[in-house]
Design a protein around this motif. Sequence first.
Motif, PDB file in Angstrom:
ATOM      1  N   LEU A 220       0.827  -1.206   0.000  1.00  0.00           N
ATOM      2  CA  LEU A 220       0.000   0.000   0.000  1.00  0.00           C
ATOM      3  C   LEU A 220       0.862   1.258   0.000  1.00  0.00           C
ATOM      4  O   LEU A 220       0.474   2.290  -0.567  1.00  0.00           O
ATOM      5  N   GLN A 221       2.039   1.183   0.628  1.00  0.00           N
ATOM      6  CA  GLN A 221       2.919   2.348   0.714  1.00  0.00           C
ATOM      7  C   GLN A 221       3.686   2.580  -0.592  1.00  0.00           C
ATOM      8  O   GLN A 221       3.837   3.723  -1.027  1.00  0.00           O
ATOM      9  N   ILE A 222       4.174   1.520  -1.215  1.00  0.00           N
ATOM     10  CA  ILE A 222       5.058   1.697  -2.371  1.00  0.00           C
ATOM     11  C   ILE A 222       4.288   1.816  -3.690  1.00  0.00           C
ATOM     12  O   ILE A 222       4.836   2.272  -4.686  1.00  0.00           O
ATOM     13  N   PHE A 223       3.001   1.413  -3.675  1.00  0.00           N
ATOM     14  CA  PHE A 223       2.140   1.593  -4.851  1.00  0.00           C
ATOM     15  C   PHE A 223       0.860   2.296  -4.405  1.00  0.00           C
ATOM     16  O   PHE A 223      -0.208   1.686  -4.319  1.00  0.00           O
ATOM     17  N   PRO A 224       0.940   3.602  -4.100  1.00  0.00           N
ATOM     18  CA  PRO A 224      -0.196   4.305  -3.491  1.00  0.00           C
ATOM     19  C   PRO A 224      -1.358   4.533  -4.456  1.00  0.00           C
ATOM     20  O   PRO A 224      -1.177   4.619  -5.667  1.00  0.00           O
ATOM     21  N   ASP A 225      -2.545   4.641  -3.875  1.00  0.00           N
ATOM     22  CA  ASP A 225      -3.755   4.839  -4.670  1.00  0.00           C
ATOM     23  C   ASP A 225      -3.736   6.166  -5.419  1.00  0.00           C
ATOM     24  O   ASP A 225      -4.329   6.282  -6.494  1.00  0.00           O
ATOM     25  N   VAL A 226      -3.050   7.178  -4.869  1.00  0.00           N
ATOM     26  CA  VAL A 226      -3.031   8.493  -5.526  1.00  0.00           C
ATOM     27  C   VAL A 226      -2.301   8.460  -6.857  1.00  0.00           C
ATOM     28  O   VAL A 226      -2.434   9.374  -7.673  1.00  0.00           O
ATOM     29  N   GLU A 227      -1.529   7.400  -7.089  1.00  0.00           N
ATOM     30  CA  GLU A 227      -0.849   7.233  -8.372  1.00  0.00           C
ATOM     31  C   GLU A 227      -1.614   6.300  -9.307  1.00  0.00           C
ATOM     32  O   GLU A 227      -1.117   5.935 -10.372  1.00  0.00           O
ATOM     33  N   GLY A 228      -2.829   5.914  -8.886  1.00  0.00           N
ATOM     34  CA  GLY A 228      -3.670   5.099  -9.747  1.00  0.00           C
ATOM     35  C   GLY A 228      -3.597   3.609  -9.493  1.00  0.00           C
ATOM     36  O   GLY A 228      -4.242   2.839 -10.207  1.00  0.00           O
ATOM     37  N   TRP A 229      -2.847   3.177  -8.472  1.00  0.00           N
ATOM     38  CA  TRP A 229      -2.763   1.752  -8.178  1.00  0.00           C
ATOM     39  C   TRP A 229      -4.027   1.291  -7.459  1.00  0.00           C
ATOM     40  O   TRP A 229      -4.578   2.037  -6.653  1.00  0.00           O
ATOM     41  N   PRO A 230      -4.487   0.072  -7.698  1.00  0.00           N
ATOM     42  CA  PRO A 230      -5.787  -0.374  -7.152  1.00  0.00           C
ATOM     43  C   PRO A 230      -5.706  -0.888  -5.721  1.00  0.00           C
ATOM     44  O   PRO A 230      -6.077  -2.026  -5.419  1.00  0.00           O
TER      45      PRO A 230
END
Length: 423
Positions: A220-230
């Motif tokens: 969750l930290q390295i692929f954050p939702d604000v960058e479009g990750w699900p």
Amino acid sequence: MGRWICCLCSRVADALMLLLVLALGCDPSSAAAASPSVPHVKPSYSFGRTFLGLDKCNACIGTSICKKFFKEEIRFDTWLSSHLKLPPSSLLSYSGNYTDDAKSWRLVDITRLTSKYQHDRADKHICTSLLKTKTCSLERALRRTQRFQKWLRAKRLTPDLVQGLPSPLLRCPSQRLLDRIVRRYAEVPDAGSIYMDHLTDRDKLRLLYTLAVNSHPILLQIFPDVEGWPFPRYLGSCGRLVVSASTRPLRDFFGAAPEVAADLALQLLAVLGSMATNDLNYFFYFTHVDAGTFGVFSNGHLFIRDASTLGIIDKEEGSQPMDGQQEHKDIFSCLTVDCQSSLVSCDSIREKHSLVMVCQDLLPKLLAGKFQPHVQGRIDAFLRRCTRGLGELEELEHILKPLRSCDSRFAYRYPDCRYSDKY
């Protein structure tokens, strides 16, 4: 004249106090106590360090959101008044409310990386294995291990430092992925560096412990939702509790209306597609899926609710092969799983690996018996082929797209769907 007025005021005040004493039938000190006192202080909820897991730090996840708990800016749904106790510590997850201004509240999920029973068993295993005692200082015991001593000396997180950890995330590690973990580790001030110079000894132990127990919060930290990750938004950790944006598991929608089921199935296919092909050239795959792996936001948007079973293969760098010797295993390899258990090899992962799992375990429960016979027949035929690795995402998408509706129930794409061919 001024002195006379002052004396008169004083006598009047004394007379009023005497009348109050006589009326109350008590001594002057009681009368003073009856006068207005300091403002009433709202009773404060008491957190046990044991409930949060703070008594186990630094063998824990982090402390970045502890102030929110102690300031009552994070509350459990059942924790509405001072006489209610904390929910049972045996639960794996809790519904909660979160605020930044004490006026507006939003729903959050408060979760443990594993059950308290598993945590307690792992803690006992650490003490008995490393120090031959039933209880011990977990931090002192883990700091003595050979793996952590290597972490202390390391300037950079390299594949040999994570070899043998049970997380699927670290099964096929590339240096690029490990650098991303260090650079985006949210439990420390952001240094934007791939080197671990900004991590204290305590930070390194917490990062190692989290990776060994459950890599969900790290993803969750390295692929954050604000960058479009699900993924849901990571809000922080306190002890052994993680706080993230609130969700409803996909299992709650197995009985949904046909148009809702079609929409969720299409989103599910889109997530699988983005996990296989994305701008960063990472290939995400699941080692296991169930009805709680995916979740749905209140606006109808689907995402990965539980990332603990996600593995990653770096299509740009490739995975760093471990040496030909037997894979290194130690106490960190056994905190949540049997030391003898092994994960699938990197070379055995195929492009349709996750799609086959979803076709077997989720799509039939979501789509079964929902549509007109001729449409349902096409869907069922696809699912039978898909479980054998023969189906294609585009084939099912073509069947489901005409079944979606465009209305306010699907807030994540409404009213855009009225003006875009995308929907």
